[in-house]
Design an enzyme around this catalytic site. Structure first.
Site, PDB file in Angstrom:
ATOM      1  N   GLN A  16     -22.911 -28.264  17.447  1.00  0.00           N
ATOM      2  CA  GLN A  16     -23.945 -28.410  18.465  1.00  0.00           C
ATOM      3  C   GLN A  16     -24.885 -27.385  18.203  1.00  0.00           C
ATOM      4  O   GLN A  16     -26.166 -27.635  18.276  1.00  0.00           O
ATOM      5  CB  GLN A  16     -23.184 -28.141  19.762  1.00  0.00           C
ATOM      6  CG  GLN A  16     -22.213 -29.212  20.267  1.00  0.00           C
ATOM      7  CD  GLN A  16     -21.456 -29.010  21.717  1.00  0.00           C
ATOM      8  OE1 GLN A  16     -22.006 -29.676  22.554  1.00  0.00           O
ATOM      9  NE2 GLN A  16     -20.827 -27.856  21.853  1.00  0.00           N
ATOM     10  N   VAL A  17     -24.405 -26.230  18.034  1.00  0.00           N
ATOM     11  CA  VAL A  17     -25.633 -24.916  17.832  1.00  0.00           C
ATOM     12  C   VAL A  17     -26.366 -25.336  16.251  1.00  0.00           C
ATOM     13  O   VAL A  17     -27.471 -25.067  16.110  1.00  0.00           O
ATOM     14  CB  VAL A  17     -24.899 -23.524  17.691  1.00  0.00           C
ATOM     15  CG1 VAL A  17     -25.800 -22.429  17.381  1.00  0.00           C
ATOM     16  CG2 VAL A  17     -24.391 -23.406  19.046  1.00  0.00           C
ATOM     17  N   ASP A  40     -17.041 -25.700   2.832  1.00  0.00           N
ATOM     18  CA  ASP A  40     -15.447 -25.481   3.441  1.00  0.00           C
ATOM     19  C   ASP A  40     -15.275 -23.885   3.689  1.00  0.00           C
ATOM     20  O   ASP A  40     -15.031 -23.369   2.587  1.00  0.00           O
ATOM     21  CB  ASP A  40     -14.500 -26.367   2.927  1.00  0.00           C
ATOM     22  CG  ASP A  40     -12.966 -26.029   3.684  1.00  0.00           C
ATOM     23  OD1 ASP A  40     -12.979 -25.468   4.507  1.00  0.00           O
ATOM     24  OD2 ASP A  40     -11.971 -26.547   2.963  1.00  0.00           O
ATOM     25  N   LEU A  41     -15.207 -23.440   4.758  1.00  0.00           N
ATOM     26  CA  LEU A  41     -15.132 -22.170   5.153  1.00  0.00           C
ATOM     27  C   LEU A  41     -13.622 -21.467   4.789  1.00  0.00           C
ATOM     28  O   LEU A  41     -13.594 -20.301   4.677  1.00  0.00           O
ATOM     29  CB  LEU A  41     -15.361 -21.537   6.587  1.00  0.00           C
ATOM     30  CG  LEU A  41     -16.763 -21.134   6.911  1.00  0.00           C
ATOM     31  CD1 LEU A  41     -17.834 -22.432   6.732  1.00  0.00           C
ATOM     32  CD2 LEU A  41     -17.028 -20.657   8.246  1.00  0.00           C
ATOM     33  N   TYR A  65     -13.751 -22.505  14.036  1.00  0.00           N
ATOM     34  CA  TYR A  65     -12.537 -23.464  14.317  1.00  0.00           C
ATOM     35  C   TYR A  65     -12.557 -23.353  15.885  1.00  0.00           C
ATOM     36  O   TYR A  65     -12.090 -22.217  16.452  1.00  0.00           O
ATOM     37  CB  TYR A  65     -11.383 -22.834  13.896  1.00  0.00           C
ATOM     38  CG  TYR A  65     -10.020 -23.818  14.042  1.00  0.00           C
ATOM     39  CD1 TYR A  65      -9.531 -23.864  15.488  1.00  0.00           C
ATOM     40  CD2 TYR A  65      -9.444 -24.501  12.932  1.00  0.00           C
ATOM     41  CE1 TYR A  65      -8.572 -24.656  15.541  1.00  0.00           C
ATOM     42  CE2 TYR A  65      -8.245 -25.287  13.281  1.00  0.00           C
ATOM     43  CZ  TYR A  65      -7.925 -25.341  14.461  1.00  0.00           C
ATOM     44  OH  TYR A  65      -6.839 -26.171  14.675  1.00  0.00           O
ATOM     45  N   THR A  66     -12.873 -24.117  16.668  1.00  0.00           N
ATOM     46  CA  THR A  66     -13.175 -24.399  18.082  1.00  0.00           C
ATOM     47  C   THR A  66     -12.269 -25.093  18.891  1.00  0.00           C
ATOM     48  O   THR A  66     -12.224 -25.113  20.166  1.00  0.00           O
ATOM     49  CB  THR A  66     -14.516 -24.844  18.436  1.00  0.00           C
ATOM     50  OG1 THR A  66     -14.994 -25.998  18.203  1.00  0.00           O
ATOM     51  CG2 THR A  66     -15.610 -23.612  17.884  1.00  0.00           C
ATOM     52  N   THR A 105     -17.177 -15.330  21.073  1.00  0.00           N
ATOM     53  CA  THR A 105     -17.184 -15.857  22.621  1.00  0.00           C
ATOM     54  C   THR A 105     -16.544 -15.011  23.451  1.00  0.00           C
ATOM     55  O   THR A 105     -15.783 -13.935  23.255  1.00  0.00           O
ATOM     56  CB  THR A 105     -16.044 -17.032  22.162  1.00  0.00           C
ATOM     57  OG1 THR A 105     -15.389 -17.580  23.183  1.00  0.00           O
ATOM     58  CG2 THR A 105     -14.877 -16.613  21.427  1.00  0.00           C
ATOM     59  N   TYR A 129      -7.320 -18.699  19.751  1.00  0.00           N
ATOM     60  CA  TYR A 129      -8.683 -18.819  19.403  1.00  0.00           C
ATOM     61  C   TYR A 129      -9.185 -17.575  19.522  1.00  0.00           C
ATOM     62  O   TYR A 129     -10.194 -16.856  18.781  1.00  0.00           O
ATOM     63  CB  TYR A 129      -9.313 -20.286  20.258  1.00  0.00           C
ATOM     64  CG  TYR A 129     -10.792 -19.974  20.139  1.00  0.00           C
ATOM     65  CD1 TYR A 129     -11.454 -20.418  18.980  1.00  0.00           C
ATOM     66  CD2 TYR A 129     -11.337 -19.800  21.350  1.00  0.00           C
ATOM     67  CE1 TYR A 129     -12.773 -20.411  19.114  1.00  0.00           C
ATOM     68  CE2 TYR A 129     -12.772 -19.749  21.195  1.00  0.00           C
ATOM     69  CZ  TYR A 129     -13.478 -20.236  20.211  1.00  0.00           C
ATOM     70  OH  TYR A 129     -14.882 -20.121  20.080  1.00  0.00           O
ATOM     71  N   LYS A 133     -11.245 -15.109  16.727  1.00  0.00           N
ATOM     72  CA  LYS A 133     -12.759 -14.952  16.837  1.00  0.00           C
ATOM     73  C   LYS A 133     -12.667 -13.258  16.967  1.00  0.00           C
ATOM     74  O   LYS A 133     -13.846 -12.751  16.387  1.00  0.00           O
ATOM     75  CB  LYS A 133     -13.233 -15.494  18.411  1.00  0.00           C
ATOM     76  CG  LYS A 133     -13.522 -17.165  18.022  1.00  0.00           C
ATOM     77  CD  LYS A 133     -14.251 -17.580  16.982  1.00  0.00           C
ATOM     78  CE  LYS A 133     -15.488 -17.381  17.211  1.00  0.00           C
ATOM     79  NZ  LYS A 133     -16.571 -17.626  16.132  1.00  0.00           N
TER      80      LYS A 133
END
Length: 301
Positions: A16-17, A40-41, A65-66, A105, A129, A133
């Site tokens: 999205q971003v 690929d991170l 990875y969300t 986040t 998650y 982050k």
């Protein structure tokens, strides 16, 4: 005299971003964007190789990875993408003398504070998650790179799946809709995040404004239930036929909708530092939602 045109490397172009960043950064210079299939991170060596080949002036890491609930059982992959990769990008940025923009986040906090979180509040993530982050934030900052860490919340964009699209779909398919009402935050559009990022990058290149952690969300606050109501009101005003009327959306407690990963009840982020440093006026979340729904309904998503 030749003009120095900066090069921007954007990861996560399919998100999205990332999608919005390609639009917002384009007037500033050359934008080279990669999606997961190209960058690929998890593959650290490939990640370093890409940065060294592109030699960007600015790296914007919009990849993450969300999948919050999936991460509970996939910690290794989430850690590789959300923690290790940002640190690698920061190391490479420092070696090149480049600037890094990395997104984080509200999930780095436990949500127990009674007021909006400021940048100096101590993180206490509840989920894998959030933990990964937070680890990514630390990895970036510990390198000493020229880096901005932008914490945001409740992100939605016209491109890709998100809460707003889900609410419209469910309100068209079902006769009733129940949404959590005791979690508070600020819905923030991907377009706003991309536009503010571009403003930050431009300002930093002109005057070297201070790097570090900044909170970036739309102004105001709401619950997920009231967010859903606003989404449906906007959709209805644009002629979308709904089975569930906006005011009939039922609010429920978090305990009534259990998920694998716990969520912070207070996701509010204080944006004073961002506004004061960059002289920005952040629009209210309702105007962002309106524009988002108009874009989705126009078929541009």
């Amino acid at each position: 005299m030749p003009v120095d045109v900066p090069t921007f490397l954007v990861t996560g172009k399919g998100g999205q971003v990332g999608f919005e960043l390609r639009r917002s950064l384009a007037p500033l210079g050359r934008v080279i964007a990669f999606d997961r299939s190209q960058c690929d991170l998890v593959d650290v060596d490939a990640l370093r190789r890409i940065v060294r080949e592109v030699r960007p002036d600015v790296i914007v890491n919009a990849a993450a990875y969300t999948a919050v609930d999936k991460a509970q059982g996939d910690e290794a992959t989430a850690f590789a993408i959300n923690a290790v990769a940002p640190g690698v990008l920061a190391e490479e940025a420092k070696a090149l003398g480049a600037t890094l923009v990395h997104y984080s986040t509200d999930y780095v906090f436990d949500g127990t504070k009674g007021s909006p979180y400021v940048e100096t509040d101590t993180p206490a993530p509840l989920s894998v998650y959030g933990q990964t982050k937070h680890a990514g934030e630390k990895a970036v900052l510990e390198t000493g790179a020229d880096a901005f860490v932008l914490r945001t919340s409740w992100v939605a964009g016209a491109w890709g799946g998100n809460f707003a699209k889900t609410m419209i779909r469910l309100a068209r398919e079902r006769g009733a809709l129940r949404v959590v009402a005791d979690q508070i935050g600020a819905p923030t559009t991907a377009a706003l995040i991309a536009d503010v990022t571009t403003h930050i990058v431009r300002s930093h290149r002109l005057s070297r404004v201070p790097t570090g952690i900044y909170h970036l969300t739309a102004a105001g606050e709401t619950s997920w239930r009231d967010y859903a109501v606003e989404v449906l009101r906007c959709a209805q005003s644009l002629g979308v036929e709904l089975e569930v009327r906006p005011d009939d959306v039922q609010g429920i407690a978090t305990s009534e909708y259990p998920l694998p990963a716990p969520r912070p009840q207070n996701s509010r982020l204080n944006t004073s530092k961002l506004r004061d440093t960059f002289g920005l006026h952040l629009p209210d979340w309702q105007s962002g939602v309106r524009h988002l729904i108009e874009t989705i309904m126009s078929g541009q998503s």
